[in-house]
Design an enzyme around this catalytic site. Structure first.
Site, PDB file in Angstrom:
ATOM      1  N   ARG A   9       0.843  -1.297   0.048  1.00 17.42           N
ATOM      2  CA  ARG A   9      -0.029   0.072  -0.135  1.00 17.42           C
ATOM      3  C   ARG A   9       0.947   1.174  -0.105  1.00 17.42           C
ATOM      4  O   ARG A   9       1.961   1.323   0.474  1.00 17.42           O
ATOM      5  CB  ARG A   9      -0.845  -0.075   1.257  1.00 17.42           C
ATOM      6  CG  ARG A   9      -1.835   1.389   1.319  1.00 17.42           C
ATOM      7  CD  ARG A   9      -2.494   1.283   2.584  1.00 17.42           C
ATOM      8  NE  ARG A   9      -1.352   1.775   3.441  1.00 17.42           N
ATOM      9  CZ  ARG A   9      -1.057   2.935   3.718  1.00 17.42           C
ATOM     10  NH1 ARG A   9      -1.232   3.767   3.206  1.00 17.42           N
ATOM     11  NH2 ARG A   9      -0.216   3.213   4.828  1.00 17.42           N
ATOM     12  N   ALA A  10       0.367   2.445  -0.777  1.00 17.07           N
ATOM     13  CA  ALA A  10       1.173   3.630  -0.527  1.00 17.07           C
ATOM     14  C   ALA A  10      -0.152   4.557  -0.473  1.00 17.07           C
ATOM     15  O   ALA A  10      -1.108   4.326  -0.944  1.00 17.07           O
ATOM     16  CB  ALA A  10       1.795   4.013  -1.971  1.00 17.07           C
ATOM     17  N   SER A  11       0.130   5.664   0.101  1.00 18.23           N
ATOM     18  CA  SER A  11      -0.911   6.668   0.427  1.00 18.23           C
ATOM     19  C   SER A  11      -1.612   7.318  -0.657  1.00 18.23           C
ATOM     20  O   SER A  11      -2.656   7.761  -0.778  1.00 18.23           O
ATOM     21  CB  SER A  11      -0.338   7.648   1.605  1.00 18.23           C
ATOM     22  OG  SER A  11      -0.022   6.917   2.860  1.00 18.23           O
ATOM     23  N   THR A  12      -0.823   7.625  -1.692  1.00 16.52           N
ATOM     24  CA  THR A  12      -1.067   8.730  -2.607  1.00 16.52           C
ATOM     25  C   THR A  12      -0.955   8.106  -4.067  1.00 16.52           C
ATOM     26  O   THR A  12      -0.154   7.055  -4.186  1.00 16.52           O
ATOM     27  CB  THR A  12      -0.421  10.042  -2.602  1.00 16.52           C
ATOM     28  OG1 THR A  12       0.901   9.904  -2.804  1.00 16.52           O
ATOM     29  CG2 THR A  12      -0.724  10.664  -1.265  1.00 16.52           C
ATOM     30  N   GLN A  15       2.793   7.926  -5.606  1.00 17.40           N
ATOM     31  CA  GLN A  15       3.531   7.050  -4.878  1.00 17.40           C
ATOM     32  C   GLN A  15       3.612   5.852  -5.402  1.00 17.40           C
ATOM     33  O   GLN A  15       2.260   5.165  -5.983  1.00 17.40           O
ATOM     34  CB  GLN A  15       3.581   6.951  -3.271  1.00 17.40           C
ATOM     35  CG  GLN A  15       3.916   8.249  -2.598  1.00 17.40           C
ATOM     36  CD  GLN A  15       3.473   8.207  -1.047  1.00 17.40           C
ATOM     37  OE1 GLN A  15       2.459   7.455  -0.679  1.00 17.40           O
ATOM     38  NE2 GLN A  15       4.076   8.627  -0.328  1.00 17.40           N
TER      39      GLN A  15
END
Length: 210
Positions: A9-12, A15
Site C-alpha cells: 500500500r502507498a498513500s497517494t 507513490q
C-alpha cells in the site's frame, strides 16, 4: 498448506505502492516460502474500507499469512477500526507477518512442529507488539495531519499557499511515453509511478493545466 498473501500500500497516487515487492519476495524466499497472491493499492492507511485489502480477506483461507513490509502499510487506523480489522483477520484464521516485527516471523515457518504453549505465548507477544505499532502508526498519521494543517494555515495567512502543484517534468515524460504508444501500466513502470499518476497527468493535460 498455508498461502502467503502480500499486501502493498502507498498513500497517494503519486507513490509507487509496488516499491517493496522485491523486498517481500526475498523475505518470503529466505523463509522457504513463495508469495502466491499480491494485493496492491494506493489508499490511505487511515481508511478502513480498502478494495484490495478486502479482496485479500475474501480470497484468504484459514491459516494463510498476510505479509506486509511494515505494520503501517496495513494500518494507520483509529483504535476502533484497527480492532475491527484485527478481529476480521482473526475470525478468518489469518496471521500477520511484518518485516519490521521479528516476533511475527515465526508464522512463516509453516509445517514446523512446535510447542503449543510456546506458540500461544509468541502469538500473545506478537499481538501486543502489533497493537503498539498500530497505535504508533496512527499517532504518526495524526501528527503529520496536524502539522500539515498548521503549515497550510500559516501559508494562507502569509498569502503563500497555492495548494499542491503537479510535477511538470514527470508529467511531460508521461505524456511523451503515452504518445509513443505505451500502455498506462507500461508507462507507469518506465516512470516508476502508479497508473493513477499516469491517468492524472493525462487528465490535467486534457484540461489544459499542463
Amino acid at each position: 498448506m498455508a498461502s502467503i498473501r502480500a499486501y502493498l500500500r502507498a498513500s497517494t497516487a503519486d507513490q509507487d505502492a509496488s516499491r517493496a515487492r522485491s523486498a517481500l519476495e526475498s523475505f518470503a524466499s529466505e523463509h522457504g516460502q513463495q508469495v502466491v497472491s499480491w494485493y496492491t493499492e494506493n489508499e490511505s492507511g487511515a481508511k478502513a474500507s480498502r478494495t484490495e485489502l478486502q479482496r485479500l480477506l475474501d480470497d484468504a483461507n484459514h491459516g494463510d499469512v498476510v505479509l506486509v513490509e511494515q505494520v503501517d502499510r496495513l494500518t494507520r487506523l483509529s483504535r476502533a477500526d484497527w480492532d475491527s480489522l484485527k478481529g476480521a483477520m482473526k475470525d478468518a484464521g489469518l496471521r500477520v507477518v511484518s518485516m519490521d516485527l521479528p516476533t511475527s516471523h515465526a508464522a512463516m515457518r509453516t509445517g514446523e512442529a512446535g510447542d503449543g504453549f510456546t506458540e500461544r505465548m509468541l502469538d500473545a507477544v506478537n499481538d501486543m507488539l502489533m497493537d503498539m505499532l498500530a497505535a504508533v502508526s496512527r499517532k504518526d498519521y495524526d501528527d503529520r495531519r496536524r502539522r500539515q494543517a498548521e503549515g497550510i494555515e500559516s501559508a494562507k495567512q502569509q498569502g503563500r499557499f497555492k495548494g499542491r502543484q503537479p510535477d511538470k517534468e514527470k508529467h511531460r515524460r508521461i505524456l511523451e511515453l503515452r504518445r509513443q504508444g505505451n500502455s498506462i501500466r507500461k508507462t507507469a513502470d518506465l516512470i516508476g509511478c502508479s497508473p493513477a499518476t499516469v491517468q492524472r497527468a493525462e487528465r490535467l493535460a486534457a484540461e489544459g493545466q499542463q
